[in-house]
Design an enzyme around this catalytic site. Structure first.
Site, PDB file in Angstrom:
ATOM      1  CB  ALA A 112      36.958 -46.890  18.467  1.00 28.68           C
ATOM      2  CG  HIS A 143      41.081 -46.607   8.188  1.00 19.72           C
ATOM      3  ND1 HIS A 143      41.736 -47.410   9.090  1.00 19.72           N
ATOM      4  CD2 HIS A 143      39.765 -46.687   8.500  1.00 19.72           C
ATOM      5  CE1 HIS A 143      40.849 -47.939   9.931  1.00 19.72           C
ATOM      6  NE2 HIS A 143      39.642 -47.522   9.594  1.00 19.72           N
ATOM      7  CE  LYS A 147      41.141 -43.909  11.205  1.00 15.79           C
ATOM      8  NZ  LYS A 147      39.999 -43.234  11.841  1.00 15.79           N
TER       9      LYS A 147
HETATM   10  P1  NAD Z   1      34.625 -36.496   7.510  1.00 13.09           P
HETATM   11  O1  NAD Z   1      35.815 -35.600   7.488  1.00 13.09           O
HETATM   12  O2  NAD Z   1      34.107 -37.018   6.207  1.00 13.09           O
HETATM   13  O3  NAD Z   1      33.397 -35.728   8.232  1.00 13.09           O
HETATM   14  C1  NAD Z   1      33.515 -34.967   9.420  1.00 13.09           C
HETATM   15  C2  NAD Z   1      32.477 -33.859   9.354  1.00 13.09           C
HETATM   16  O4  NAD Z   1      32.424 -33.225  10.637  1.00 13.09           O
HETATM   17  C3  NAD Z   1      32.794 -32.765   8.321  1.00 13.09           C
HETATM   18  O5  NAD Z   1      31.674 -32.561   7.467  1.00 13.09           O
HETATM   19  C4  NAD Z   1      33.059 -31.519   9.161  1.00 13.09           C
HETATM   20  O6  NAD Z   1      32.625 -30.322   8.540  1.00 13.09           O
HETATM   21  C5  NAD Z   1      32.238 -31.822  10.422  1.00 13.09           C
HETATM   22  N1  NAD Z   1      32.663 -31.092  11.607  1.00 13.09           N
HETATM   23  C6  NAD Z   1      33.891 -30.606  11.924  1.00 13.09           C
HETATM   24  N2  NAD Z   1      33.854 -29.967  13.112  1.00 13.09           N
HETATM   25  C7  NAD Z   1      32.572 -30.030  13.547  1.00 13.09           C
HETATM   26  C8  NAD Z   1      31.906 -29.551  14.711  1.00 13.09           C
HETATM   27  N3  NAD Z   1      32.576 -28.884  15.685  1.00 13.09           N
HETATM   28  N4  NAD Z   1      30.584 -29.799  14.836  1.00 13.09           N
HETATM   29  C9  NAD Z   1      29.917 -30.474  13.884  1.00 13.09           C
HETATM   30  N5  NAD Z   1      30.494 -30.962  12.758  1.00 13.09           N
HETATM   31  C10 NAD Z   1      31.810 -30.753  12.603  1.00 13.09           C
HETATM   32  O7  NAD Z   1      34.989 -37.682   8.496  1.00 13.09           O
HETATM   33  P2  NAD Z   1      34.285 -39.129   8.631  1.00 13.09           P
HETATM   34  O8  NAD Z   1      35.005 -40.105   7.772  1.00 13.09           O
HETATM   35  O9  NAD Z   1      32.815 -38.991   8.508  1.00 13.09           O
HETATM   36  O10 NAD Z   1      34.685 -39.507  10.135  1.00 13.09           O
HETATM   37  C11 NAD Z   1      34.288 -38.676  11.221  1.00 13.09           C
HETATM   38  C12 NAD Z   1      34.833 -39.272  12.509  1.00 13.09           C
HETATM   39  O11 NAD Z   1      34.223 -40.553  12.732  1.00 13.09           O
HETATM   40  C13 NAD Z   1      36.343 -39.531  12.493  1.00 13.09           C
HETATM   41  O12 NAD Z   1      36.860 -39.284  13.777  1.00 13.09           O
HETATM   42  C14 NAD Z   1      36.447 -41.012  12.151  1.00 13.09           C
HETATM   43  O13 NAD Z   1      37.636 -41.603  12.582  1.00 13.09           O
HETATM   44  C15 NAD Z   1      35.238 -41.533  12.898  1.00 13.09           C
HETATM   45  N6  NAD Z   1      34.685 -42.808  12.424  1.00 13.09           N
HETATM   46  C16 NAD Z   1      34.157 -43.610  13.379  1.00 13.09           C
HETATM   47  C17 NAD Z   1      33.529 -44.793  13.025  1.00 13.09           C
HETATM   48  C18 NAD Z   1      32.910 -45.651  14.103  1.00 13.09           C
HETATM   49  O14 NAD Z   1      32.314 -46.705  13.785  1.00 13.09           O
HETATM   50  N7  NAD Z   1      32.962 -45.223  15.360  1.00 13.09           N
HETATM   51  C19 NAD Z   1      33.462 -45.175  11.679  1.00 13.09           C
HETATM   52  C20 NAD Z   1      34.000 -44.314  10.713  1.00 13.09           C
HETATM   53  C21 NAD Z   1      34.606 -43.121  11.101  1.00 13.09           C
END
Ligand code: NAD
Length: 253
Positions: A112, A143, A147
């Site tokens: 996470a 955040h 988010k």
């Molecule tokens: P974001 O909305 O900027 O980007 C998500 C991207 O995924 C979008 O470009 C969207 O078009 C794409 N997407 C949607 N459905 C898809 C699919 N089926 N296949 C491929 N791509 C798809 O979000 P973000 O801020 O980059 O965060 C993404 C995820 O990562 C969230 O769940 C967030 O909570 C998580 N996150 C995790 C960490 C970690 O360290 N684990 C850190 C930051 C964010």
């Protein structure tokens, strides 16, 4: 060299992973996958709307595309024999089950939060809890306004650590403390989510005793902190046998 397919590549985390990998000779970004299409910063990188067209045995998919993308990437990786690093949060039990099933076929590392600082905070929290039995614990996370899930996956992981250390169940989590009456019951874990602006990620664990308190805090200043952890995880996954791994296995073996 570790061959990467970045899933959710047009998003904030996808961009951080792609750009960090481009700057490191140990990685080849084989393809970027995102239904949103190629953003201007991606230049002439190979771009696909779906994972099926590009994934091959020996690749590692790094997924930050949301819960549906996590489950779909898990299925595709298991079919192709590719490793998976999955970072999306807010997964339902069904999404988690898809990821777990894939780990029977290929190496999967889910976290996470991929920052080293959060790993260190979790260790420090374990030591603090051992020394402060009975102190009240409240977790506050902040955040950016975009988010989608709350509380954050990291806040839930921290609450899980507290619950495990204290032998508490999931029902001990108190979200937002809205509409409660009377004094704070012992054995509660308070969780509070703040949303706004462009905060990348801020987690505070407060331990409150009588006449004193301790605060453990981690602030992610930019997404490269998560990207570096995800890339370290990809190197680990590229060499690991099938199984479901935690970040500790990759960065603190
Ligand atoms: P974001 O909305 O900027 O980007 C998500 C991207 O995924 C979008 O470009 C969207 O078009 C794409 N997407 C949607 N459905 C898809 C699919 N089926 N296949 C491929 N791509 C798809 O979000 P973000 O801020 O980059 O965060 C993404 C995820 O990562 C969230 O769940 C967030 O909570 C998580 N996150 C995790 C960490 C970690 O360290 N684990 C850190 C930051 C964010």
């Amino acid at each position: 060299m570790t061959r990467l397919v970045v899933v959710g590549a047009a998003g904030k985390m996808g961009r951080a992973v792609t750009e960090t990998a481009w700057g490191d000779a140990g990685f080849q970004v084989k393809a970027c996958v995102d239904p949103a299409g190629r953003p201007p910063w991606a230049g002439d990188a190979k771009w696909e709307a779906g994972l099926g067209a590009v994934l091959a045995r020996g690749d590692v998919a790094i997924e930050f595309g949301g819960p549906e993308a996590a489950a779909a990437a898990a299925r595709a990786c298991a079919e192709c024999g590719a490793g998976l690093v999955s970072g999306s949060t807010g997964l339902s039990p069904a999404h988690e089950e898809a990821v777990r099933q894939a780990s029977g076929e290929v190496a999967v590392l889910r976290a996470a939060n991929f920052s080293l600082g959060i790993l260190a905070l979790r260790r420090a929290l374990g030591a603090a809890l051992a020394g402060l039995p009975g102190w009240d614990v409240e977790i506050v996370e902040r955040h950016h306004r975009a988010k989608k899930d709350s509380p954050s996956g990291t806040a839930l992981a921290l609450a899980g650590d507290v619950a495990a250390a204290r032998g508490l169940s999931a029902s001990s989590l108190r979200h937002g403390r809205n509409g409660t009456a009377g004094p704070r019951p012992a054995g509660e874990i308070g969780l509070h989510a703040v949303r706004g602006g462009s905060w990348v990620g801020d987690h505070v664990v407060l331990l409150a005793g009588d006449g004193e308190w301790v605060e453990l805090r981690h602030v992610a200043q930019d997404r490269s902190a998560f990207a570096r952890g995800a890339l370290a995880a990809a190197v680990f996954v590229s060499k690991a046998p099938p199984g479901l791994y935690h970040l500790e296995a990759a960065v603190m073996p």
